[in-house]
Design an enzyme around this catalytic site. Structure first.
Site, short mmCIF file in Angstrom:
data_model
loop_
_atom_site.label_atom_id
_atom_site.label_comp_id
_atom_site.label_asym_id
_atom_site.label_seq_id
_atom_site.Cartn_x
_atom_site.Cartn_y
_atom_site.Cartn_z
N CYS A 146 5.30 4.55 -4.44
CA CYS A 146 5.86 3.20 -4.54
C CYS A 146 6.48 2.96 -5.91
O CYS A 146 7.59 2.45 -6.02
CB CYS A 146 4.80 2.14 -4.26
SG CYS A 146 4.39 2.00 -2.52
N GLU A 158 5.76 -7.24 -7.77
CA GLU A 158 5.61 -6.33 -8.90
C GLU A 158 6.60 -6.68 -10.01
O GLU A 158 7.74 -7.02 -9.75
CB GLU A 158 5.83 -4.88 -8.46
CG GLU A 158 4.83 -4.39 -7.43
CD GLU A 158 3.41 -4.30 -7.98
OE1 GLU A 158 3.23 -4.38 -9.21
OE2 GLU A 158 2.48 -4.17 -7.16
N ARG A 160 -2.83 10.24 -7.24
CA ARG A 160 -4.28 10.36 -7.02
C ARG A 160 -4.55 11.19 -5.76
O ARG A 160 -5.59 11.83 -5.62
CB ARG A 160 -4.84 8.93 -6.87
CG ARG A 160 -6.33 8.78 -6.74
CD ARG A 160 -6.69 7.30 -6.52
NE ARG A 160 -5.93 6.66 -5.46
CZ ARG A 160 -6.22 6.74 -4.17
NH1 ARG A 160 -7.26 7.42 -3.75
NH2 ARG A 160 -5.46 6.11 -3.28
N HIS A 201 4.16 -5.23 -3.14
CA HIS A 201 3.07 -4.57 -2.43
C HIS A 201 2.42 -5.57 -1.46
O HIS A 201 2.24 -6.75 -1.81
CB HIS A 201 2.00 -4.08 -3.42
CG HIS A 201 2.19 -2.66 -3.84
ND1 HIS A 201 2.44 -2.29 -5.14
CD2 HIS A 201 2.15 -1.50 -3.12
CE1 HIS A 201 2.55 -0.97 -5.21
NE2 HIS A 201 2.39 -0.46 -4.00
N1 PCA Z 1 2.12 2.66 -0.68
C1 PCA Z 1 2.02 3.75 -1.62
C2 PCA Z 1 3.15 4.68 -1.24
C3 PCA Z 1 3.60 4.25 0.11
C4 PCA Z 1 2.98 2.94 0.33
O1 PCA Z 1 3.19 2.20 1.29
C5 PCA Z 1 2.03 3.30 -3.07
O2 PCA Z 1 1.55 2.19 -3.37
O3 PCA Z 1 2.47 4.06 -3.94
#
Ligand code: PCA
Length: 215
Positions: free
Chosen positions: A144, A81, A91, A166
């Site tokens: 996140c 990211e 959401r 991610h």
């Molecule tokens: N993914 C979510 C929150 C926790 C996770 O593992 C996100 O992308 O916000």
């Protein structure tokens, strides 16, 4: 001994497993070099408590570099990211049933923070190992992104590099769904993260980008 802190999230949205935590816990204790060790910590998927837990981990381990990770449902690659934004817009409810809509992460804070990790160098290194990786320009507006923003806010102006990655679903999480969403095996996620962390650690501090086109 120097420390690189990796965080992963607990499961959310009715899932029983979160690959981000499964992957980083397997990297707990791994040495990147003779005097650099990975420490893994878990964060709750809750707007109200994730930031406190992150602050506790930072205070406890005093890391030289921090990379938070989370599941990015629908992602096919290890996604480095680039930017955290000062916006919560959930959401779905988090694990405590909270669903903030259009709120600030930090009232009065900057609109956004860039990652201080060398995103493109990390992508290149992971791809060279045959594992899918990309630069992502948005970490979303759920927990996140909140953690990513709080992390960058806490370390702004310090010498400690930080950012967010991610990861995709695991194959077993999507098996049987039609059409089947993208996924990545746990072993590939663990190795991809290890290589990404190593690339970040080994890239000189004044370089946050390698400049090349990667996608
Ligand atoms: N993914 C979510 C929150 C926790 C996770 O593992 C996100 O992308 O916000």
């Amino acid at each position: 001994m120097r420390t690189v802190l990796l965080t992963g999230f607990e499961p959310f949205d009715h899932d029983l497993i979160n690959p981000s935590w499964e992957a980083v816990r397997l990297l707990d204790g791994v040495q990147l070099d003779t005097d650099v060790r990975i420490v893994a910590g878990q964060l709750p998927c809750a707007f109200a408590t994730a930031g406190e837990c992150l602050a506790e981990l930072l205070a406890e381990h005093r890391p030289q570099m921090v990379i938070a990770t989370g599941l990015g449902p629908g992602r096919s690659d290890i996604s480095i990211e680039r930017v955290a934004i000062n916006l919560n817009d959930a959401r779905i409810p988090d694990n405590r049933g909270e669903q903030p809509i259009d709120t600030d992460v930090v009232p009065g804070g900057p609109a956004a923070y860039f990652s201080t990790l060398p995103a493109k160098a990390m992508v290149k290194a992971v791809r060279e190992a045959g594992i899918g990786a990309c630069v992502s320009q948005t970490a979303g507006t759920f927990v996140c992104n909140q953690v990513f923003y709080l992390l960058q806010h806490a370390l702004a102006g310090s010498a400690v590099r930080s950012g967010f990655i991610h990861v995709p679903w695991l194959p077993e999480q999507v098996a049987g769904r039609l059409p089947e969403p993208p996924s990545m095996a746990l072993a590939a996620q663990v190795e991809g993260l290890r290589i990404a962390v190593l690339a970040a650690w080994n890239t000189p501090v004044d370089i946050t980008e390698t400049g090349g086109q990667v996608s």
